[in-house]
Each structure stands twice: as C-alpha cells, then as structure tokens.
Design a protein around this motif. Structure first.
Motif, PDB file in Angstrom:
ATOM      1  N   PRO A 125       0.955  -1.164   0.126  1.00  0.00           N
ATOM      2  CA  PRO A 125      -0.144   0.002  -0.091  1.00  0.00           C
ATOM      3  C   PRO A 125       0.850   1.309  -0.008  1.00  0.00           C
ATOM      4  N   ASP A 126       0.396   2.276  -0.719  1.00  0.00           N
ATOM      5  CA  ASP A 126       1.021   3.472  -0.820  1.00  0.00           C
ATOM      6  C   ASP A 126      -0.406   4.615  -0.133  1.00  0.00           C
ATOM      7  N   PHE A 127      -0.311   4.890   1.176  1.00  0.00           N
ATOM      8  CA  PHE A 127      -1.386   5.426   1.788  1.00  0.00           C
ATOM      9  C   PHE A 127      -1.566   6.932   1.412  1.00  0.00           C
ATOM     10  N   VAL A 128      -2.591   7.219   1.195  1.00  0.00           N
ATOM     11  CA  VAL A 128      -2.913   8.555   0.584  1.00  0.00           C
ATOM     12  C   VAL A 128      -2.759   9.629   1.843  1.00  0.00           C
ATOM     13  N   ARG A 129      -3.554   9.193   2.902  1.00  0.00           N
ATOM     14  CA  ARG A 129      -3.671  10.091   4.012  1.00  0.00           C
ATOM     15  C   ARG A 129      -2.436  10.364   4.872  1.00  0.00           C
ATOM     16  N   LYS A 130      -2.154  11.739   4.993  1.00  0.00           N
ATOM     17  CA  LYS A 130      -1.016  11.834   5.748  1.00  0.00           C
ATOM     18  C   LYS A 130      -1.042  12.299   7.138  1.00  0.00           C
ATOM     19  N   PHE A 131      -0.055  12.142   7.923  1.00  0.00           N
ATOM     20  CA  PHE A 131       0.010  12.418   9.374  1.00  0.00           C
ATOM     21  C   PHE A 131       0.856  13.722   9.257  1.00  0.00           C
ATOM     22  N   ILE A 132       0.194  15.058   9.944  1.00  0.00           N
ATOM     23  CA  ILE A 132       0.818  16.208  10.179  1.00  0.00           C
ATOM     24  C   ILE A 132       1.237  16.244  11.278  1.00  0.00           C
ATOM     25  N   MET A 133       2.407  16.458  11.830  1.00  0.00           N
ATOM     26  CA  MET A 133       2.793  16.515  13.249  1.00  0.00           C
ATOM     27  C   MET A 133       3.952  17.800  13.471  1.00  0.00           C
ATOM     28  N   ASP A 134       3.865  18.303  14.542  1.00  0.00           N
ATOM     29  CA  ASP A 134       4.681  19.406  15.041  1.00  0.00           C
ATOM     30  C   ASP A 134       6.201  19.098  15.169  1.00  0.00           C
ATOM     31  N   TYR A 135       7.212  19.643  14.639  1.00  0.00           N
ATOM     32  CA  TYR A 135       8.389  19.108  14.771  1.00  0.00           C
ATOM     33  C   TYR A 135       9.371  19.957  15.536  1.00  0.00           C
ATOM     34  N   PHE A 136      10.137  19.489  16.665  1.00  0.00           N
ATOM     35  CA  PHE A 136      11.076  20.286  17.258  1.00  0.00           C
ATOM     36  C   PHE A 136      12.361  19.479  17.196  1.00  0.00           C
ATOM     37  N   PHE A 137      13.383  20.085  17.020  1.00  0.00           N
ATOM     38  CA  PHE A 137      14.634  19.534  16.685  1.00  0.00           C
ATOM     39  C   PHE A 137      15.018  18.986  18.119  1.00  0.00           C
ATOM     40  N   GLU A 138      14.861  19.810  19.011  1.00  0.00           N
ATOM     41  CA  GLU A 138      15.334  19.551  20.405  1.00  0.00           C
ATOM     42  C   GLU A 138      14.616  18.649  21.268  1.00  0.00           C
ATOM     43  N   GLU A 139      13.530  17.951  20.880  1.00  0.00           N
ATOM     44  CA  GLU A 139      12.791  16.980  21.519  1.00  0.00           C
ATOM     45  C   GLU A 139      12.787  15.724  20.645  1.00  0.00           C
ATOM     46  N   ARG A 140      12.573  14.733  21.690  1.00  0.00           N
ATOM     47  CA  ARG A 140      12.996  13.340  20.870  1.00  0.00           C
ATOM     48  C   ARG A 140      11.315  12.803  21.055  1.00  0.00           C
ATOM     49  N   GLU A 141      10.574  12.636  19.811  1.00  0.00           N
ATOM     50  CA  GLU A 141       9.322  12.314  19.571  1.00  0.00           C
ATOM     51  C   GLU A 141       9.326  10.844  19.189  1.00  0.00           C
ATOM     52  N   ASN A 142       9.021   9.808  20.206  1.00  0.00           N
ATOM     53  CA  ASN A 142       8.909   8.679  19.856  1.00  0.00           C
ATOM     54  C   ASN A 142       7.579   8.179  18.989  1.00  0.00           C
ATOM     55  N   LEU A 143       7.740   7.509  18.068  1.00  0.00           N
ATOM     56  CA  LEU A 143       6.590   7.056  17.106  1.00  0.00           C
ATOM     57  C   LEU A 143       6.414   5.475  17.025  1.00  0.00           C
ATOM     58  N   ARG A 144       5.238   4.969  16.915  1.00  0.00           N
ATOM     59  CA  ARG A 144       4.689   3.589  16.622  1.00  0.00           C
ATOM     60  C   ARG A 144       3.849   3.678  15.492  1.00  0.00           C
ATOM     61  N   PHE A 145       4.210   2.646  14.497  1.00  0.00           N
ATOM     62  CA  PHE A 145       3.463   2.580  13.576  1.00  0.00           C
ATOM     63  C   PHE A 145       3.001   0.885  13.505  1.00  0.00           C
ATOM     64  N   ASP A 146       1.614   1.034  13.850  1.00  0.00           N
ATOM     65  CA  ASP A 146       0.905  -0.463  13.824  1.00  0.00           C
ATOM     66  C   ASP A 146       0.046  -0.714  12.444  1.00  0.00           C
ATOM     67  N   LEU A 147       0.311  -1.864  11.938  1.00  0.00           N
ATOM     68  CA  LEU A 147      -0.298  -2.020  10.638  1.00  0.00           C
ATOM     69  C   LEU A 147      -1.470  -3.201  11.072  1.00  0.00           C
ATOM     70  N   TYR A 148      -2.595  -3.217  10.350  1.00  0.00           N
ATOM     71  CA  TYR A 148      -3.604  -4.137  10.551  1.00  0.00           C
ATOM     72  C   TYR A 148      -4.335  -4.367   9.376  1.00  0.00           C
ATOM     73  N   ASP A 149      -4.791  -5.791   9.251  1.00  0.00           N
ATOM     74  CA  ASP A 149      -5.704  -6.246   7.886  1.00  0.00           C
ATOM     75  C   ASP A 149      -7.065  -5.925   8.517  1.00  0.00           C
ATOM     76  N   VAL A 150      -7.768  -5.051   7.801  1.00  0.00           N
ATOM     77  CA  VAL A 150      -9.302  -4.760   8.261  1.00  0.00           C
ATOM     78  C   VAL A 150     -10.094  -5.662   7.779  1.00  0.00           C
ATOM     79  N   ASP A 151     -10.919  -6.297   8.708  1.00  0.00           N
ATOM     80  CA  ASP A 151     -11.555  -7.388   8.281  1.00  0.00           C
ATOM     81  C   ASP A 151     -13.169  -7.188   8.379  1.00  0.00           C
ATOM     82  N   SER A 152     -13.536  -5.849   9.048  1.00  0.00           N
ATOM     83  CA  SER A 152     -14.833  -5.265   9.178  1.00  0.00           C
ATOM     84  C   SER A 152     -15.066  -3.747   9.335  1.00  0.00           C
ATOM     85  N   LYS A 153     -16.042  -3.281   9.550  1.00  0.00           N
ATOM     86  CA  LYS A 153     -16.163  -1.908   9.564  1.00  0.00           C
ATOM     87  C   LYS A 153     -15.961  -1.461  11.110  1.00  0.00           C
TER      88      LYS A 153
END
Length: 563
Positions: A89-117
């Motif tokens: 997949p090439d996801f169209v929806r983007k994540f817009i975040m504030d970026y501070f050089f001096e701060e450590r911003e930990n991120l976690r990306f979880d992926l799922y196979d969607v089976d229902s609504k």
C-alpha cells in the motif's frame, strides 16, 4: 533604508541595512509567531506485508501512536485510510505533526488487516509494527526512512517506508531600500533623524501603512507624516508608482496650501526565500556529535555513592543522564552513528601522564564509539582504568573539534561538542580564546592568532558547544561563556556568533524521581539553540542547502480505497 547612525546610535536615512526591530514586508504571511514548531507531513508506504486473507490479499491500515514525555503510555495520533486487497500500500492520508529538533518524539506505526467496519483494532488482524523517532525520519537521507516491520515471531512482516515533508507558509523575506526628500524639519538646531514604522492591515495583510518619525533620544519621537501602499505596488520596485507623498493629517486640516511633509521613494525591492534547518538536513548535511567528559578529582571517588561518577546499578548518574538525553536526539542526524568520545583532567595508564584530550575507548587514533550506547560503555570502562586528577581545562577538547570543523567549509557537516563538567574552569582565558576562535575565522586557529585579523575577512567554523554543569559548584564562569547576555571576547576580539549553550544539571532534577522527564527537559533546553546557531553559520557563509534527493516514486498498481 532607514538605519541607526553608527556613531550616535540615532536612526538615519542611509540607503542600506535594516532598522532596529521594525517589521519587514516578508513577515506578512508568516505564521512563525503563532506556530511553535515546524510542521512536517508524514507519508506511509509498505512493501511485502503479510497476507492474512484466505481468498484475497490483506486490506491494510496504518495507525500512528505517539508517546508522551515522561510516560511510557502510547496514545493514538491518527489512522490512514484502508486500502483494499494489496500487500504494497501507498497510503494517501498523511500525518501532520509538530517537529522540534530539541525534543525526542517517539513514534509507533501499527499495521492491521481490516476485516470489518469496526473501529476497534482488536477486531482486526495484526500485521506488525515499527518503532522510530520523528528525528530518525527527518534525519535520514532525503528524509526517507525504510525499516523492517516486526512484531510477529518467526514471520517476515515486510518493510515500511516513511517520508517527512516540511510544510511551510510563505518563506519569502523582502529587503527594501528607501530614500527621502525634503522631510519636515523637526529639530531646532539640526536636521531630523528620520525612521519608518510599518503597519499592515489586519483584513488582508497586504495593505501597508508607513509612518515617518523624527527620532528623539528620550523616546518622544516626533511624527512627520504617513502614507499607504501595498505589497503589490512595492513589488514593482523603483518606478514612478513608488514615490510617496508623506502627509501629516493635522497639518493638512489646518493649512489650505499644505502639499506634503516631504516624499519617500523606494529605491529597490529584493525578495529572498528563507531556508530552514530541515532544508539542510534533507539536503544531506550531517550533524557530527562529540562528547567530552570531566574526569577531574573534584567529582569524587567513582567507587563512592557520593561521587558524581558513581556507577549506580539501578540508575544513571548525572553524567550518564546528560549524555543519553542529548546524545539520543543528536544521533538521529548522524548517518554512521559513530561518535568521538573524549575525556579530560585524568592521569592515564601506564605512566600516569595527565591528559586533557584522551579517547574514552583508549584508541587516540580512532576515538569513535558506536552510537550513544558505545559512548556510555567507553565512559564506564574509562572510570575503571584512569585516575581522576585535574585541573579542569576545556580548551584542548574545544580545539580538538575545531580542527575537524575548520576542514569542512562547504556546509556538508556541522559539529556539536557536548562538555559535561562538575567544576570551575581552570583555563578560562584559553577557553574563551578557543570559543572566540571557533566563532571567528579559520585563520585564527593558529596557536598565537594575529591581533589584526578582522571579522569581515573571514569565514566561521560550523560548530556549537553545549556545556552541562553537574554537581553543586558555582557556575558563574559558564554563564559568561554562554554569551546570551554579553558576547564573550578574547584579546579584544568578540565572538561573532553565540555558539555556547550552558545549563546546570541541578535545575533538571525532578523531585518526584521521574528522571525520564528530567532528561527530556534537559535535552530540550540544551538543544533548543542549535538550529538557530546552525542557520546563522550557513547564512554568514552564504551556504545554500543541497537539493534533496528525488522523491520516492512507488511502482504503479491499481488501488481500491475502502471509504
């Protein structure tokens, strides 16, 4: 343009330069005053995801989590759309975040196979996850990070491709030059000392009112007159349209024969596009990080719990905290993650000679350590092999980094030296000279720099110095080196740039015992000035960012999007 007279400090019409703190036209659409950080847009793509569906391919979605400072709790930041029936997949929806050089911003990306609504993620098949920091993505070549997806034992879960793009408002700044003719004379014994004040319209930000004043030392500036224009008019540059009559409404109302209080003419209009710290990082500039640790006897016997170097098996000491807090952020901007680590103020084996510039890993020809963890290991090993001694000399380690920085003049590298110390500086004069030279010409790195070297002739070193003071000592000398209040000088030369940031570690000891929060606050404060110091060096040298590598172009394949 209107600027202060160099001798009197009074504003005067001089045809060049900028006036005081007056607003510039380039600020019209700038939101820098209201937005606390650069905003970045994160794009997500995946390749070779696990196939969880029996009769078709997975229908993936990506969920982004962020971690709060001082807590380990993950909070959902946002989700992409679901893309049907694909493992790439090439996801169209983007994540817009504030970026501070001096701060450590930990991120976690979880992926799922969607089976229902159902919005409940536990109802869907887990495809794996990726942990990283925002700095890791931004600091990667072209701000594009590719990482293996993990989380399902014994399975190859594919890869994730994360791309960061800086979002900008208008970044154009405008430099204008004006001259004036026959302005009203306001001073009894001499001619007026005029200056301009710019106002913009709140409605559209493009209409401009300009007031002309005669400067007075006591602040009671005399109003000469005003005129209005627009950004569009000014952008025409020098022309008959940009000659303005200065009107004083009170005089106009009282005198029937009043024509004007003089004229102001635009001489030039130059647009410059401002570049950001991220433009350089995306273009490949590397931040080289060097550590220097104080091994003087005033730290106390490392075997005793009262020592600042005490190796507590349950918690980092102050040196370790400072090292880890700053280093873990800086390392995201260094591609090879190899850091020189130095010590000073100790007697070295086997002969007991005193050194103020020794390699923590014991290899003076190659003082590099692998990552911040490697630096920590070398630090702990050194504590077991060297004898704490003295005095507290900074100049050798500053000159060590300056030698490397002086060999790089193209903007491809920038050097940050972290000094962690407990004591009062013994070589204050030499340290001040080293700092002035580091913010002064490369030519002045000689042992005895010539007195007649001028700032206008020279380039500066791509270098910043962070000093963290640990322990209870008085750090008045460190505050002097910081240069925020008074720019430091040596042998009559002043540092052209402020390249030093000092903080006392005791200000970051959390009474609740939450040392994670303390480290985050420490890193934020000591690194906050680095982007501005970096940009000031690049601007003085006229170095532009290298173009970023071409953006990643995914292979074409037909996608169906689930609404």
């Amino acid at each position: 343009m209107f600027g202060p007279d160099k001798q009197s400090g009074q504003p005067k019409l001089d045809g060049g330069g900028r006036f005081g703190n007056m607003a510039s036209v380039g600020e019209f659409n700038s939101f820098s005053a209201s937005i606390p950080a650069t905003k970045v847009e994160l794009s997500v793509s995946c390749r070779n995801l696990l196939d969880r569906d029996t009769f078709s391919k997975s229908d993936p979605i990506c969920v982004l989590y962020t971690q709060g400072i001082g807590s380990k709790e993950w909070r959902e930041f946002g989700r992409t759309e679901v893309i049907d029936n694909t493992l790439n997949p090439d996801f169209v929806r983007k994540f817009i975040m504030d970026y501070f050089f001096e701060e450590r911003e930990n991120l976690r990306f979880d992926l799922y196979d969607v089976d229902s609504k159902s919005p409940n993620l536990s109802k869907h098949d887990f495809l794996g996850q990726v942990f990283c920091t925002l700095g890791e993505i931004v600091g990667s070549q072209g701000s594009r990070l590719e990482k293996a997806i993990v989380g399902i034992p014994g399975k190859k879960c594919g890869t994730i491709i994360l791309t960061a793009e800086e979002l900008n408002c208008c970044r154009d700044s405008v430099l204008m030059q004006f001259c004036a003719n026959k302005l009203d004379k306001k001073d009894f014994f001499g001619k007026s000392d005029p200056f301009l004040v710019f106002y913009r319209s709140n409605e559209d930000g493009r209409t401009i009112k300009i007031e002309v004043y005669d400067w007075e030392r006591d602040g009671s500036h005399d109003f000469i007159g005003e005129f209005t224009t627009s950004y569009r008019e000014l952008s025409r540059g020098q022309s008959q349209f940009n000659v303005y009559e200065v009107i004083n409404p009170k005089k106009k109302g009282k005198k029937k024969k009043y024509i004007n209080s003089g004229t102001v003419t635009l001489l030039s209009f130059l647009i410059e596009t401002e570049v950001s710290f991220l433009d350089y990082i995306k273009g490949g500039t590397q931040i080289n990080f060097t550590v220097a640790i104080d091994f003087t006897a005033s730290n106390g016997n490392p075997a005793q719990p009262t020592s600042l170097h005490y190796m507590n098996p349950y918690q980092l000491n102050a040196y370790g905290m400072a090292l880890k807090a700053v280093g873990e952020i800086i390392q995201d901007y260094d591609s090879d993650k190899m850091f020189p680590a130095l010590g000073f103020g100790a007697k070295l084996p086997p002969d007991g000679r005193v050194s103020h510039e020794f390699a923590l890993n014991g290899n003076p020809q190659n003082p590099y350590c692998n990552g911040i963890d490697g630096v920590m290991e070398a630090y702990y090993r050194s504590l077991k092999s060297v004898q704490l001694y003295g005095p507290t000399n900074f100049a050798p380690v500053i000159n060590h980094v300056a030698r490397y920085a002086s060999s790089v003049k193209d903007g491809s590298q920038y050097f940050v030296l972290l000094i962690i110390t407990d004591g009062v500086i013994s070589d204050m004069a030499q340290t001040k000279e080293s700092i002035v030279n580091a913010s002064y010409p490369e030519e002045s790195l000689e042992l005895d720099p010539p007195e007649d070297t001028t700032l206008t002739q020279a380039s500066k070193l791509p270098m910043s110095i962070i000093i963290v003071g640990v322990g209870p000592a008085e750090f008045d000398a460190m505050e002097e080196l910081d240069g925020d209040v008074v720019r430091i000088s040596s042998r009559g030369k002043y540092a052209e740039r402020d390249i030093v940031q000092f903080v006392p570690f005791r200000d970051y000891i959390d009474r609740s015992g939450n040392y994670i929060l303390s480290m985050a606050r420490l890193a934020k404060d000591v690194l906050a000035e680095i982007p501005d110091q970096f940009l000031s060096y690049m601007r003085v040298r006229g170095i532009k960012p290298s173009p970023a590598p071409p953006p990643y172009t995914p292979p074409l394949h037909v996608l169906q999007t689930q609404i």
